[in-house]
Design an enzyme around this catalytic site. Sequence first.
Site, short mmCIF file in Angstrom:
data_model
loop_
_atom_site.label_atom_id
_atom_site.label_comp_id
_atom_site.label_asym_id
_atom_site.label_seq_id
_atom_site.Cartn_x
_atom_site.Cartn_y
_atom_site.Cartn_z
N GLU A 123 0.85 -1.32 -0.09
CA GLU A 123 -0.11 0.07 -0.19
C GLU A 123 1.02 1.21 0.00
O GLU A 123 1.56 1.56 0.83
CB GLU A 123 -0.78 -0.04 1.31
N CYS A 182 -1.70 9.07 2.66
CA CYS A 182 -1.81 8.67 1.01
C CYS A 182 -2.99 9.33 0.30
O CYS A 182 -2.98 9.17 -0.94
CB CYS A 182 -1.33 7.28 0.91
#
Length: 482
Positions: free
Chosen positions: A250, A284
């Site tokens: 990720e 993010c």
Amino acid sequence: MDTIHEAACLVAGEWVTEGPYTDRIGPYLREPVSRARTAQSADIVAAVDYARRAAKAVARLAPATRAGVVARAAAAVTAHGERLAGLLARELGKPLKDGRGEILRVCDTLSVAAAEARMIGGEVLPVAGWGRGVGNTAITQRAPAGPVLAITPFNAPANLLAHKLAASFAAGNTTIVKPPPQAPAVSTALVELLLDAGMPVEAVQVLHGGGEVGERLCAAPEIAVVSFTGGVTAGRAVARAAGPKRVMLELGGNAATIVCEDADVTEAARVCARTGYSNSGQSCVSVQRVYVHRSRFDQFADALTAEVKALVVGDPADPATDVGSMVDDDAAERVVRETAEAAAAGAAVTTGGSRSGSVMAPTVVLAPPREARVVREEVFGALVVVLPYDTFDGVVEECNRSPYGLQAGLFTHDVRRIVTAWRELEVGGLIVNGSSNFRLDHVPFGGVKDSGIGRESPRWMIEDFTVTKTLMLKGLTIWGDQ
């Protein structure tokens, strides 16, 4: 000075305190707040050997047993929530309100993982539907994959550790945790709560250190699955070091939010201000690029600037603070530098653009060139870019120019645009009438392109942490055999 929190390594069932330590200097306090015992070469060898030997013992635990441990841990985290949020504030400069939010998410994540542990099963396959299968029975189960390596990031160290460790244990695996050097104390504290809740010591180990520790652990043949959250460059290094094993990544993002002409612009500006600067934009999926229809651009820009100027900036331990410090001075200086570059290229900076130590003033940048770094690259800081667009097809294409594809936001009431965006945007998730920075921990989360491989959320992670095993019963059928 407050107490310095000691973060020991947990190796082969023992807490190791002797040996070299690394101090974490709090970015806001600018003094040591925690001290992590640095893993040595012998620790890595011992840890992977212990993980190999412990795997069978953990796998033998019934799903109900695993679920009970994780559920008790959720309750313990609730009881210790203020202490954990305080550690996040001291180690990372994360505002207390953001830290409390993260700890609430930890409780959700653990509760969901406990529920998912109870749902692990298999299926009876329809082998008798084809001629060669008549007279036989085939059954599958989801079996533990083997030792898991969990490498966690600094921006959400507690919740992302909860995702990885709880899902791995729910699946029946033993796990080696490599916490971020910026948050060793809060990471270790969460592991301690899980152990106190009944997690067997065979199920978890903790090794503190930098990239070299992670690289050696990734390469260890005893590790079956690597789950990494972090930057793209580090993610590529993890994949190279791990070699031919299951690797879940990720990675970064450059999240776009689209504000259409039919949107509630005032509400969109409020949401983008609140979600673009939480944790100083160090997420993010933090709001970075906001594309606003040209007819509403000025209205949105004015509203966003006003909302951002109203944010409370300062001491992360103050419950009223909205924006604390970034992870360190270098991170804040990078955002200052990229803001200045955009301004030199013709963008307007309506607020912010400066820093005080590691505290970055929340910054709004209007209409920079599309090739500016604040548009093209991941900022990962307290900065939001606002750009005008003319056509919906055009803005979707512009959003897709990014090499990242994690999550996007869309403000509109037009169902046709919603369906088009969901179909055409190259992202792992779309938030409608919300910004890119929204996540429920029981919903799959992950991206495409440079944003990574796989999905986080207990149910989907358990699939990654297990393998399908098939049992074929020849000459024994639960179906008709004629």
